[in-house]
Design a protein around this motif. Structure first.
Motif, mmCIF file in Angstrom:
data_model
loop_
_atom_site.group_PDB
_atom_site.id
_atom_site.type_symbol
_atom_site.label_atom_id
_atom_site.label_comp_id
_atom_site.label_asym_id
_atom_site.label_seq_id
_atom_site.Cartn_x
_atom_site.Cartn_y
_atom_site.Cartn_z
ATOM 1 N N PHE A 108 0.668 -1.239 0.162
ATOM 2 C CA PHE A 108 0.288 0.110 -0.069
ATOM 3 C C PHE A 108 0.734 1.203 0.109
ATOM 4 N N PRO A 110 -0.472 4.822 0.005
ATOM 5 C CA PRO A 110 -1.022 6.143 -0.097
ATOM 6 C C PRO A 110 -0.389 7.377 -0.061
ATOM 7 N N ARG A 111 -0.793 8.476 -0.420
ATOM 8 C CA ARG A 111 0.119 9.567 -0.671
ATOM 9 C C ARG A 111 -0.252 10.642 0.459
ATOM 10 N N TYR A 193 -7.719 7.854 3.030
ATOM 11 C CA TYR A 193 -6.591 7.835 2.377
ATOM 12 C C TYR A 193 -6.741 8.461 0.961
ATOM 13 N N THR A 195 -5.011 8.990 -3.213
ATOM 14 C CA THR A 195 -4.054 8.393 -4.106
ATOM 15 C C THR A 195 -3.041 9.353 -4.273
ATOM 16 N N GLN A 226 -7.715 15.225 -5.610
ATOM 17 C CA GLN A 226 -7.957 15.104 -4.569
ATOM 18 C C GLN A 226 -9.461 15.319 -4.101
ATOM 19 N N TYR A 233 -7.883 6.069 -2.197
ATOM 20 C CA TYR A 233 -6.996 5.121 -2.240
ATOM 21 C C TYR A 233 -7.550 3.663 -2.122
#
Length: 887
Positions: A108, A110-111, A193, A195, A226, A233
């Protein structure tokens, strides 16, 4: 001091109940264990536990809302704070505790993390209710859970029963999930979360937006990367402003510790967690009557049952792919089943939200006409929903997950216990017993703990469950559990039963996987760097295993106490017998030594008396020679002494002791010749053989008797027994026999026949002292003979270890419709003595060894040849009988 109790897991070698937990002295675990019902448990309404969990969840959410409004802050879940977890690089909300080197970290990536209000322009929890078309699987491998949600959305109101409380302004949501026979609540905040990284943290994307002049590059970046469901995510709803699915997935991940914990699973288990129902795995190849399966089960989908289906369970891992649009190893949900114009069709849903069957009745196929489009209210589009015929369903899908739903008219009761699993797989001595008051339909479920909630601390063992149902007092079982080949969490059986008592006899197989890290290693590797994570998962482990805490019932306590008292009495009696025997042995040895000494002394004195007699005879001969008397008196006689060793112990018998030296034969012959030639002279000479001048020669017997009195002698030794005071000791010197009573040896020559009465007076103080002198209060007899060296230690055989040290916590649920039911654990009475040398295996009817254990009175002839031989023997017997009658 270490934070954790290393290796204190039920999947490791255990000797004490205190080792069945991870966290030391956890008061919450103790309270949870005490709250689990023990003993005879009455049934309750099947939805009572759910209603209680809902009230608890609502109260928790209300308290959080009140607190947040007081301090004017949105709710931040400190126990599952995905924002700080990601920013600080801890990844506790993403990755599990290390099960193996490969699984210690997930893929995983996520950003960023944002709240629902910052992601959605007009967020709404539901838009036109929750439906299967809303479901879109994210980057987590939880298609099984998504398929369960799709199936759940088919029945109106079921998803709403999972999310029971929320305050979207404060950002708090409460959910309830079914876990280990109990509904539990979970509260989360509204952070999710994304992406993409935030604008200030991005590099490549920010350069693209800054390459030309924009009014507000950051706002445009946020709207593109966003904003809306597409920015999430993990799971997302089809509508760009609907939020129920990602929030429910987050709550489910938090309940299990992290997002990685819910990767991979079975639709049936997800349906159980969301509904509290019972799931049975049905293999397509095992369906006996496909007509009945269609009419009685599939057509009742979304009523009494929920269905999921899956593919590729027996696939070759090298041929991963799809078959006419159906993905291998993937879970689908059955949305609807209809029978129209002799057509049997089913509507399935792919939780990915895309990817459909492309065979008959697929979108755009020739089977679709305007009539059927209107009849089935279907629209084409790659949304993951598609129709398939019943025949194609059975051909393309290998397994069904059928979940039975329970309405309020069902009653349910449960009971838990822990079991040690032996190496040899057989039905366990411990069993569950339930009683029906009336005839009823029942569903019996045997489950083990859901180890997904404490992933990483499971240990190296996997368990396979099965059971049989017996009527109390009957050896033949009624039914066996329906085996689940992939879902190992539970097995079940559905049937109609008459009123009465029944036993659930369990068989549990343990399999060890040494490639998985042990619990000690997992704790050791995580106790410093991932302390909070270990605390959270360890608490989940402890709370789950507290269900298996064994509490003795009053009946068991009473029976155990009676057995212990009986054992102590038996032990004290054995010690008393031992002490009496030791005293007898000591007394016997003392008397024996005294008798040996007396016999030796008697022998010496008898020889001395004989020598004195011979000396007197010689003196008389010399005196006679001087006076001119008879010179024929033999003076060369040597001492004649015979000593016998046989002593009779009976009071009315005579014992003899013959004293004899090496020249006794010569003395006998000399004495015999002298008696024949001159009996009178010999007699006269003997008469003159006195020591004081007034004794006669024939009083030698009296002299010996006097000399053998116990005032001067010790007890003689005996070979074949003991001399009692009433026995007679016979000493023969030459031809003179001297009989001496046993009592003549004095008062210290005691009768051993009375030893028991003297020695048996062993007091309780003596027994207590003997018990105190042993290690554990157990009898330790002195060794007989020289000490025996200890046996050489043999090499440990892994097949004889008892029993891999595997311990499992299991529980039974009994649903009943039409009758109340009570349940209890029936444990073996291990404190009672078992006369059987070996436990008899409880074979099933289809075990190959079952034939050998069945016995009949007379085996009937199995072949025509056997029948003919039997008839020939009967005819021969008749002929012989007729011949005998003729004679």
């Amino acid at each position: 001091m270490p934070l954790m109790s290393f290796g204190k897991s039920l999947n490791l070698p255990l000797q004490d109940e205190a080792l069945s937990h991870i966290l030391p002295k956890n008061v919450y675990t103790k309270k949870a264990g005490d709250s689990v019902p023990k003993g005879l448990v009455p049934a309750e309404n099947a939805v009572a536990s759910y209603e209680e969990a809902v009230e608890i969840c609502k109260a928790k959410v209300a308290q959080i809302v009140k607190e947040c409004r007081r301090v004017n802050q949105k709710y931040r879940d400190q126990h599952f704070d995905i924002e700080f977890d990601l920013k600080w690089g801890r990844r506790d909300c993403l990755d599990p505790l290390g099960i193996s080197e490969e699984a210690s970290k997930s893929n995983f990536r996520p950003r960023s993390v944002k709240r629902v209000g910052d992601i959605f322009d007009e967020p709404q929890f539901y838009i036109d209710d929750a439906t299967a078309s809303d479901v879109r699987q994210g980057r987590d491998g939880d298609c099984w859970f998504m398929a369960a949600l799709c199936t759940l959305s088919n029945k109106k109101g079921l998803i709403e029963r999972v999310c029971v409380a929320r305050d979207e302004k404060v950002g708090v949501y409460g959910f309830v999930f079914h876990r280990d026979f109990q509904w539990r609540s979970e509260v989360i905040d509204d952070k999710l979360y994304l992406t993409r990284s935030d604008y200030d943290e991005s590099i490549q994307e920010r350069e693209l937006f800054d390459d030309r002049v924009r009014i507000n590059s950051e706002e445009e970046y946020r709207k593109i990367y966003q904003t809306g469901s597409g920015a999430l995510y993990f799971a997302q709803c089809k509508d760009q402003n609907e939020t129920w699915l990602p929030l429910m997935e987050k709550a489910y991940a938090k309940a299990h510790g992290d997002y990685a914990a819910i990767e991979g699973g079975f639709t049936g288990e997800g349906l159980e967690d969301l509904t509290g129902g019972v799931t049975t795995e049905l293999l397509t190849s095992d369906i006996l009557d496909k007509e009945q399966f269609w009419k009685d089960e599939l057509l009742k989908v979304n009523q009494d049952f929920l269905f999921g289906c899956s593919t590729g369970i027996f696939r070759n891992w090298g041929t991963w792919g799809n078959r006419k649009g159906i993905q291998e190893g993937h879970a689908y949900s059955v949305m609807k089943a209809v029978e129209v114009d002799d057509k049997r069709l089913l509507l399935l849903k792919n939780p990915w939200g895309e990817g459909e069957w492309n065979g008959p009745w697929s979108d755009g196929s020739k089977e679709w006409t305007p009539y059927w489009m209107e009849k089935l209210d279907h629209k084409f589009g790659d949304d993951g929903a598609f129709w398939i015929s019943y025949d194609d369903l059975l051909r393309k899908y290998q397994s069904f997950d059928r979940t039975r739903l329970f309405s309020p008219e069902w009653e349910v009761t449960q009971q838990w216990t822990s079991l040690t699993i032996p190496w040899v797989v057989d039905y366990h001595d411990t069993k569950f017993s339930f009683t029906l008051e009336k005839d009823a339909s029942v569903v019996v479920v045997l489950s083990q703990l859901d180890d997904r909630y404490f992933k990483g601390l499971k240990g190296q063992y996997r368990y396979q469950l099965s059971f049989r149902i017996h009527k109390a007092g009957e050896d033949e079982y009624i039914v066996r559990s329906h085996g689940n080949y992939r879902m190992s969490r539970s097995v079940s059986a559905e049937l109609d039963l008459e009123a009465g008592e029944y036993h659930v006899v369990m068989r549990i197989a343990a399999e060890r996987d040494t490639s998985v890290k042990t619990v000690e290693d997992v704790i050791r590797e995580n106790c410093k760097d991932r302390r909070d994570k270990l605390l959270r998962i360890g608490l989940a482990y402890d709370l789950a295993h507290s269900k298996g805490k064994i509490v003795e019932t009053e009946e068991e306590k009473k029976g155990k106490k009676e057995a212990e008292d009986k054992k102590k009495q038996k032990e004290r009696a054995a010690i008393k017998e031992k002490l009496i025997k030791e005293k007898k042995d000591r007394r016997h040895n003392t008397v024996k030594e005294k008798r040996k000494m007396k016999a030796a002394k008697a022998k010496r004195e008898a020889r001395a008396a004989e020598k004195e007699r011979i000396a007197k005879l010689e003196k008389e001969k010399r005196a006679a020679g001087k006076s001119g008397g008879n010179t024929d008196v033999k003076t060369d006689a040597k001492p004649h002494l015979q000593v016998g060793t046989e002593v009779m112990t009976s009071g009315d018998q005579t014992s003899s002791v013959d004293l004899k030296d090496s020249s006794s034969a010569a003395v006998d012959e000399t004495q015999k010749e002298q008696d024949e030639k001159e009996p009178e002279t010999s007699t006269a000479t003997s008469d003159s053989n006195t020591t004081s001048g007034d004794k006669k020669p024939d009083t030698v017997k009296d002299d010996v008797t006097e000399k053998l009195k116990p005032s001067t002698l010790d007890a003689p030794a005996t070979t074949h027994g003991s001399i009692a005071p009433t026995d007679t000791l016979t000493v023969r010197i030459n031809d003179n026999t001297i009989s001496v009573a046993g009592s003549a040896f004095g008062g210290d020559f005691e009768d051993l026949s009375d030893t028991d009465s003297n020695v048996s007076e062993v007091t309780d103080h003596d027994i207590d002292a003997e018990l105190a002198s042993t290690d554990d209060g157990l009898m330790q007899y002195p060794p007989l003979g020289p000490p025996v060296p200890p046996p050489m230690e043999e090499e440990d055989d892994e097949f004889q270890r008892e029993p891999w040290n595997a311990i499992v916590v299991v529980g039974v649920r009994v649903y009943s419709k039409g009758s109340s039911v009570s349940i209890k654990v029936a444990r073996p009475r291990t404190w009672e003595e078992d006369d059987s040398d070996e436990k008899e295996q409880q074979l099933d009817v289809d075990d190959s060894a079952a034939d050998a254990t069945k016995t009949t009175d007379v085996a009937p002839p199995s072949t025509e040849v056997d029948k003919q031989l039997l008839e020939d023997k009967v005819e021969e017997a008749k002929i012989e009988e007729a011949a005998a009658a003729a004679k």
